[in-house]
Design a protein around this motif. Structure first.
Motif, mmCIF file in Angstrom:
data_model
loop_
_atom_site.group_PDB
_atom_site.id
_atom_site.type_symbol
_atom_site.label_atom_id
_atom_site.label_comp_id
_atom_site.label_asym_id
_atom_site.label_seq_id
_atom_site.Cartn_x
_atom_site.Cartn_y
_atom_site.Cartn_z
ATOM 1 N N SER A 1 0.889 -1.266 0.009
ATOM 2 C CA SER A 1 0.017 -0.031 0.072
ATOM 3 C C SER A 1 0.688 1.226 0.087
ATOM 4 O O SER A 1 1.914 1.172 0.548
ATOM 5 C CB SER A 1 -1.060 0.153 1.089
ATOM 6 O OG SER A 1 -0.367 0.034 2.405
ATOM 7 N N LYS A 2 0.374 2.197 -0.430
ATOM 8 C CA LYS A 2 1.120 3.597 -0.525
ATOM 9 C C LYS A 2 0.236 4.544 -0.137
ATOM 10 O O LYS A 2 -0.869 4.870 -0.580
ATOM 11 C CB LYS A 2 1.413 3.695 -2.187
ATOM 12 C CG LYS A 2 2.422 2.792 -2.691
ATOM 13 C CD LYS A 2 2.980 3.394 -4.259
ATOM 14 C CE LYS A 2 3.924 2.358 -4.809
ATOM 15 N NZ LYS A 2 4.365 2.658 -6.004
ATOM 16 N N LYS A 3 0.636 5.218 0.992
ATOM 17 C CA LYS A 3 0.012 6.461 1.532
ATOM 18 C C LYS A 3 0.856 7.608 1.875
ATOM 19 O O LYS A 3 2.013 7.645 2.144
ATOM 20 C CB LYS A 3 -0.268 5.913 2.946
ATOM 21 C CG LYS A 3 -1.323 4.515 2.939
ATOM 22 C CD LYS A 3 -2.653 4.775 2.259
ATOM 23 C CE LYS A 3 -3.529 3.645 2.064
ATOM 24 N NZ LYS A 3 -3.889 2.705 3.140
ATOM 25 N N SER A 4 0.328 8.702 1.858
ATOM 26 C CA SER A 4 0.817 9.876 1.787
ATOM 27 C C SER A 4 -0.200 11.044 2.696
ATOM 28 O O SER A 4 -1.229 11.300 2.088
ATOM 29 C CB SER A 4 1.497 10.527 0.677
ATOM 30 O OG SER A 4 2.173 11.841 0.958
ATOM 31 N N ASN A 5 0.388 11.750 3.672
ATOM 32 C CA ASN A 5 -0.217 12.462 4.468
ATOM 33 C C ASN A 5 -1.879 12.201 4.783
ATOM 34 O O ASN A 5 -2.662 12.909 4.466
ATOM 35 C CB ASN A 5 -0.078 14.037 3.655
ATOM 36 C CG ASN A 5 -0.517 15.204 4.469
ATOM 37 O OD1 ASN A 5 -0.106 15.209 5.836
ATOM 38 N ND2 ASN A 5 -1.204 16.100 4.062
#
Length: 222
Positions: A139-143
């Protein structure tokens, strides 16, 4: 002996004796194995054979299982047998139990991540399954802002998204946060292990389809 025991008193599990194991597993006389795909036991009920099953368990990475299948190719039709192609599909859930006689213990629960078809003198199919932590790592998450009141609540929020890929979970609640949100700037696995576990004094791992978010000194499987 003690299983899952670590230095410093982490994960005290209790004492396991050879006599106790021998009694449970019928003196280790008849090795037994079940490979369930979406709840269906494929061993013995299919035209193909299971040559080997290798399970690698890990606390700090995704556990994996490799299943090697034989008698998988129809020479007359020049194709792999239908049972193999229908039983093992990418994303299908796999549950592996091992033991002796009628006493089996769940060793691995995950999903099919890779299928390798080998055409040679003895054609075979190699199925690789991994547990839900691999999905979390991808998974890729940002802020991302999690509106929660504790680290354990944040863990519950993350785990809920993956509920189809595990059986159950065991969560030790953490204390209330001073604020009302936690910011995430990493994949879900790193967020759990490096943020929630470190700040909440918890450890995270998976065993036999069960997610654990436990106090460092918790006694498990007793």
């Amino acid at each position: 002996m003690e299983a899952f025991t670590k230095e410093g008193g982490r994960f005290r599990v209790g004492t396991v004796t050879m006599s106790g194991l021998a009694s449970k597993y019928n003196d280790f006389l008849v090795p037994a194995l079940k490979v369930k795909v979406s709840g269906f036991d494929v061993i013995g009920d299919s035209d193909y054979g299971v040559e080997s099953v290798e399970v690698t368990l890990s606390q700090t990475a995704a556990s994996a299982a490799v299943i090697k299948l034989t008698n998988v190719y129809d020479l007359e039709k020049r194709s792999f047998v239908g049972d193999v192609t229908s039983d093992f599909i990418l994303g299908e859930l796999v549950d592996i139990e091992m033991g002796y006689g009628s006493s089996l213990t769940s060793m691995f629960y995950g999903y099919v991540d890779e299928i390798t078809y080998e055409l040679s003198e003895n054609p075979s199919v190699r199925v690789t399954a991994v547990d839900v932590r691999r999905m979390m790592m991808g998974s890729k998450k940002s802020n991302i802002s999690h509106k929660v009141t504790s680290y354990s609540e944040a863990f519950e929020e993350i785990a809920k998204k993956y509920s189809v890929a595990y059986k159950s979970k065991d969560v030790d609640a953490t204390e209330k946060l001073e604020g009302d949100c936690i910011i995430q700037n990493s994949n879900d696995y790193e967020f759990i292990t490096e943020e929630l576990c470190r700040k909440g004094n918890r450890d995270f791992f998976m065993h036999a389809g069960k997610l654990y978010f436990k106090k460092i000194d918790a006694e498990l499987f007793s």
